[in-house]
Design a protein around this motif. Structure first.
Motif, mmCIF file in Angstrom:
data_model
loop_
_atom_site.group_PDB
_atom_site.id
_atom_site.type_symbol
_atom_site.label_atom_id
_atom_site.label_comp_id
_atom_site.label_asym_id
_atom_site.label_seq_id
_atom_site.Cartn_x
_atom_site.Cartn_y
_atom_site.Cartn_z
ATOM 1 N N CYS A 145 0.786 -1.490 0.076
ATOM 2 C CA CYS A 145 -0.047 0.086 0.000
ATOM 3 C C CYS A 145 0.832 1.348 0.002
ATOM 4 C CB CYS A 145 -0.892 -0.042 1.149
ATOM 5 S SG CYS A 145 -2.292 -1.353 1.243
ATOM 6 N N LEU A 146 2.107 0.965 0.328
ATOM 7 C CA LEU A 146 2.937 2.249 0.192
ATOM 8 C C LEU A 146 3.020 3.155 -1.090
ATOM 9 C CD1 LEU A 146 4.876 4.232 2.011
ATOM 10 C CD2 LEU A 146 6.838 2.456 1.170
ATOM 11 N N THR A 147 2.984 2.155 -2.001
ATOM 12 C CA THR A 147 3.037 2.588 -3.284
ATOM 13 C C THR A 147 1.856 2.641 -4.330
ATOM 14 O OG1 THR A 147 4.180 0.772 -4.262
ATOM 15 C CG2 THR A 147 5.699 2.551 -3.657
ATOM 16 N N GLN A 148 0.676 1.847 -3.875
ATOM 17 C CA GLN A 148 -0.462 1.700 -4.509
ATOM 18 C C GLN A 148 -1.129 3.114 -4.619
ATOM 19 O OE1 GLN A 148 -2.551 -2.045 -3.861
ATOM 20 N NE2 GLN A 148 -4.461 -0.855 -3.596
ATOM 21 N N LEU A 149 -1.854 3.292 -5.755
ATOM 22 C CA LEU A 149 -2.529 4.563 -6.112
ATOM 23 C C LEU A 149 -3.962 4.242 -5.798
ATOM 24 C CD1 LEU A 149 -0.410 6.123 -8.939
ATOM 25 C CD2 LEU A 149 -0.440 6.698 -6.320
ATOM 26 N N GLY A 150 -4.712 5.306 -5.908
ATOM 27 C CA GLY A 150 -6.336 5.229 -5.817
ATOM 28 C C GLY A 150 -7.160 5.448 -7.096
ATOM 29 N N GLY A 151 -8.288 5.806 -6.741
ATOM 30 C CA GLY A 151 -9.185 6.289 -7.867
ATOM 31 C C GLY A 151 -10.522 6.427 -7.173
ATOM 32 N N CYS A 152 -11.599 6.657 -8.175
ATOM 33 C CA CYS A 152 -13.108 6.871 -7.441
ATOM 34 C C CYS A 152 -14.083 6.797 -8.738
ATOM 35 C CB CYS A 152 -12.979 8.285 -6.865
ATOM 36 S SG CYS A 152 -13.185 9.683 -8.175
ATOM 37 N N THR A 153 -15.129 6.433 -8.160
ATOM 38 C CA THR A 153 -16.259 6.222 -9.343
ATOM 39 C C THR A 153 -17.481 6.812 -8.864
ATOM 40 O OG1 THR A 153 -17.173 4.524 -10.933
ATOM 41 C CG2 THR A 153 -16.986 4.103 -8.332
ATOM 42 N N VAL A 154 -18.457 7.290 -9.671
ATOM 43 C CA VAL A 154 -19.593 7.647 -9.131
ATOM 44 C C VAL A 154 -20.677 6.688 -10.131
ATOM 45 C CG1 VAL A 154 -21.540 9.624 -9.264
ATOM 46 C CG2 VAL A 154 -19.123 9.912 -8.644
ATOM 47 N N VAL A 155 -21.580 6.060 -9.382
ATOM 48 C CA VAL A 155 -22.487 5.184 -10.031
ATOM 49 C C VAL A 155 -23.968 5.740 -10.246
ATOM 50 C CG1 VAL A 155 -21.081 3.294 -9.763
ATOM 51 C CG2 VAL A 155 -22.814 3.527 -8.218
ATOM 52 N N GLY A 156 -24.617 5.352 -11.181
ATOM 53 C CA GLY A 156 -25.946 5.603 -11.119
ATOM 54 C C GLY A 156 -27.052 4.392 -10.819
ATOM 55 N N PRO A 157 -28.366 4.585 -11.073
ATOM 56 C CA PRO A 157 -29.093 3.354 -10.707
ATOM 57 C C PRO A 157 -28.815 1.935 -11.137
ATOM 58 C CG PRO A 157 -30.241 5.346 -11.548
ATOM 59 C CD PRO A 157 -28.858 5.798 -11.840
ATOM 60 N N GLY A 158 -28.817 1.174 -10.446
ATOM 61 C CA GLY A 158 -28.295 -0.309 -10.548
ATOM 62 C C GLY A 158 -26.747 -0.308 -10.651
ATOM 63 N N GLY A 159 -25.945 0.530 -10.219
ATOM 64 C CA GLY A 159 -24.702 0.717 -10.181
ATOM 65 C C GLY A 159 -23.969 0.851 -11.322
ATOM 66 N N GLU A 160 -24.508 1.411 -12.424
ATOM 67 C CA GLU A 160 -23.771 1.495 -13.705
ATOM 68 C C GLU A 160 -23.014 2.786 -13.661
ATOM 69 O OE1 GLU A 160 -23.934 -0.156 -16.263
ATOM 70 O OE2 GLU A 160 -25.018 -1.526 -15.268
ATOM 71 N N PRO A 161 -21.679 2.932 -13.841
ATOM 72 C CA PRO A 161 -20.683 3.837 -13.800
ATOM 73 C C PRO A 161 -21.239 4.921 -14.729
ATOM 74 C CG PRO A 161 -19.693 2.147 -14.959
ATOM 75 C CD PRO A 161 -21.015 1.432 -14.574
ATOM 76 N N VAL A 162 -21.192 6.483 -14.101
ATOM 77 C CA VAL A 162 -21.478 7.584 -14.708
ATOM 78 C C VAL A 162 -19.848 8.291 -14.882
ATOM 79 C CG1 VAL A 162 -23.617 7.485 -14.397
ATOM 80 C CG2 VAL A 162 -22.294 8.805 -12.724
ATOM 81 N N TYR A 163 -19.159 7.904 -13.947
ATOM 82 C CA TYR A 163 -17.725 8.575 -13.874
ATOM 83 C C TYR A 163 -16.711 7.619 -13.407
ATOM 84 C CZ TYR A 163 -14.278 11.982 -12.556
ATOM 85 O OH TYR A 163 -12.680 12.559 -12.457
ATOM 86 N N THR A 164 -15.618 7.547 -13.857
ATOM 87 C CA THR A 164 -14.644 6.842 -13.223
ATOM 88 C C THR A 164 -13.328 7.667 -13.260
ATOM 89 O OG1 THR A 164 -15.614 4.711 -13.591
ATOM 90 C CG2 THR A 164 -13.351 4.569 -13.345
ATOM 91 N N TRP A 165 -12.497 7.494 -12.375
ATOM 92 C CA TRP A 165 -11.159 7.959 -12.292
ATOM 93 C C TRP A 165 -9.932 7.109 -11.616
ATOM 94 C CZ3 TRP A 165 -8.322 12.715 -13.494
ATOM 95 C CH2 TRP A 165 -7.232 12.715 -12.645
ATOM 96 N N LEU A 166 -8.913 6.863 -12.226
ATOM 97 C CA LEU A 166 -7.767 6.341 -11.524
ATOM 98 C C LEU A 166 -6.737 7.180 -11.393
ATOM 99 C CD1 LEU A 166 -7.880 2.927 -13.576
ATOM 100 C CD2 LEU A 166 -8.713 3.509 -11.332
ATOM 101 N N ASP A 167 -6.153 7.474 -10.259
ATOM 102 C CA ASP A 167 -4.943 8.102 -10.148
ATOM 103 C C ASP A 167 -3.627 7.549 -10.918
ATOM 104 O OD1 ASP A 167 -6.606 9.072 -7.966
ATOM 105 O OD2 ASP A 167 -5.491 8.408 -6.380
ATOM 106 N N LYS A 168 -3.144 8.347 -11.478
ATOM 107 C CA LYS A 168 -1.776 8.103 -11.991
ATOM 108 C C LYS A 168 -0.423 8.609 -11.486
ATOM 109 C CE LYS A 168 -3.394 5.045 -15.071
ATOM 110 N NZ LYS A 168 -3.081 3.931 -15.047
ATOM 111 N N GLY A 169 -0.443 9.006 -10.234
ATOM 112 C CA GLY A 169 0.699 9.460 -9.607
ATOM 113 C C GLY A 169 0.532 10.044 -8.213
ATOM 114 N N LEU A 170 1.279 10.429 -7.402
ATOM 115 C CA LEU A 170 1.043 10.951 -6.246
ATOM 116 C C LEU A 170 0.623 12.537 -6.604
ATOM 117 C CD1 LEU A 170 4.670 10.157 -4.416
ATOM 118 C CD2 LEU A 170 2.650 8.906 -4.465
ATOM 119 N N CYS A 171 -0.471 12.797 -5.546
ATOM 120 C CA CYS A 171 -1.272 14.182 -5.828
ATOM 121 C C CYS A 171 -2.126 14.018 -7.062
ATOM 122 C CB CYS A 171 -0.307 15.280 -5.631
ATOM 123 S SG CYS A 171 0.746 15.091 -4.107
#
Length: 291
Positions: free
Chosen positions: A253-279
Motif C-alpha cells: 500500500c505504500l506505492t499503491q494509488l487510488g481512484g474513484c467512481t460515481v454510479v447511477g441506478p443499478g450500479g452503472e458507472p457515470v464517472y470513473t477516475w484512476l490516479d496516475k501519480g502522487l497528488c
C-alpha cells in the motif's frame, strides 16, 4: 527553454488525463466483497451497495491514511460535498488502506463530514480489484518499498503523472479553482497546523489570504505556490506529525494509488477516475460537471 517545454508537455499530458471514463470497469461486479465500516463496525458488501443505488453513489478508493492522495481526497470531498449532493449523490463511501483506528483518526484530523462512510481495508485488496495503479515495480520483491516510493516521488518511474500533479501546485493555474484549497487551509489553521497563511475573523471566516498579494498573478484562479502550501501544511503538520497513527501496515500500500467512481441506478458507472501519480487526484469541479 527546454525545461519550460518539458513542463508544458507534462501539463498537457495532465490535462488530457483529467477525466478518463473506464468503460471496462463495472464497480458493482468487481467489488463484490465485504469491508468493515469504521463508524459502526458493520460488514458491508460494496458491490451490493453500489448495485442497490437508486440515484447516485460515489465510491473513493483511497490510499493509506498518511498518503497525500487520501488526504487530498478527503479535503476535496469535504469542500465539495454540498455540490455533490445537489447533483444527486446521496451516498459517499471511501475505502482507506489502513486499520479502522487510523481511518477514524484521519477523519477527525480533517473534520470529515459524518455522512461520508469510511471503510477499512489495510491490505488494499479492494483497490486492486477495482483496477488502481499499483505503483512503481509492484512485483519486484527485491526492491525496498521506500525506494519504490522515492522513484515515484521524483517522477523517474511509472506511473508518470506525479510531476505534473506536483508542479501545478507550484506554478498555479489562471483557470484553476482555489475555494477547496482555502477551505482546507482554514480547517488546518484552526486545528493549529503550519504554515498559517490566512487571516481569519473571530467566527472563522476568511478575511484575507496572503496569496492575494501575489505580484501580477493575484487574480489567477489558483495562485503559484497556493496548492503547494496546503500540501506542505498537510505533510509537516498532519502526515509526518501523526505518522505512527496513520502509516501503512502493508508494504504493497505504500506505492499503491487510488481512484474513484460515481454510479447511477443499478450500479452503472457515470464517472470513473484512476490516479496516475502522487497528488494526481481528480478535480472535483470536473466530477461535479460530469454528473
Amino acid at each position: 527553454g527546454t525545461l519550460v517545454l518539458v513542463v508544458v508537455l507534462l501539463g498537457c499530458m495532465g490535462a488530457n488525463c483529467l477525466v478518463i471514463p473506464s468503460p471496462s470497469i463495472r464497480p458493482a461486479a468487481s467489488l463484490d466483497g465485504v469491508l468493515l465500516r469504521v463508524s459502526d463496525g458493520q460488514q458491508v458488501n460494496l458491490g451490493e451497495a453500489l448495485e442497490s443505488t437508486k440515484e447516485k453513489t460515489m465510491l473513493v478508493l483511497g490510499t493509506y491514511p498518511a498518503d497525500f492522495n487520501t488526504v487530498e481526497y478527503m479535503q476535496r470531498i469535504r469542500a465539495f460535498w454540498p455540490q455533490l449532493q445537489q447533483k444527486g449523490v446521496g451516498r459517499c463511501m471511501m475505502v482507506v488502506n489502513g486499520e479502522p483506528q487510523a481511518c477514524k483518526k484521519l477523519a477527525q484530523l480533517l473534520d470529515l463530514p459524518g455522512a461520508i462512510e469510511l471503510y477499512s481495508d489495510p491490505t488494499g485488496d479492494t483497490g486492486r480489484r477495482f483496477g488502481v495503479d499499483r505503483g512503481f515495480r509492484p512485483d519486484d520483491a527485491s526492491m525496498n518499498p521506500s525506494l519504490k516510493l522515492f522513484f515515484m516521488g521524483i517522477g523517474l518511474g511509472p506511473p508518470w503523472m506525479t510531476l505534473p500533479a506536483v508542479l501545478t501546485g507550484y506554478f498555479g493555474n489562471p483557470n484553476g479553482r482555489r475555494e477547496w484549497i482555502e477551505e482546507a487551509l482554514k480547517q488546518g489553521q484552526l486545528a493549529g497546523r503550519w504554515p498559517a497563511v490566512l487571516e481569519l475573523a473571530k467566527d472563522g471566516s476568511i478575511l484575507k489570504n496572503k496569496f492575494d498579494n501575489t505580484p501580477f498573478l493575484a487574480g489567477w484562479g489558483r495562485r503559484p505556490f497556493e496548492l503547494a502550501t496546503l500540501r506542505l501544511q498537510n505533510l509537516v503538520s498532519l502526515q509526518l506529525a501523526n505518522w505512527d497513527d496513520l502509516k501503512h501496515v502493508d508494504d504493497r500500500c505504500l506505492t499503491q494509488l487510488g481512484g474513484c467512481t460515481v454510479v447511477g441506478p443499478g450500479g452503472e458507472p457515470v464517472y470513473t477516475w484512476l490516479d496516475k501519480g502522487l497528488c494526481d487526484v481528480p478535480d472535483m469541479v470536473d466530477v461535479v460537471s460530469a454528473l
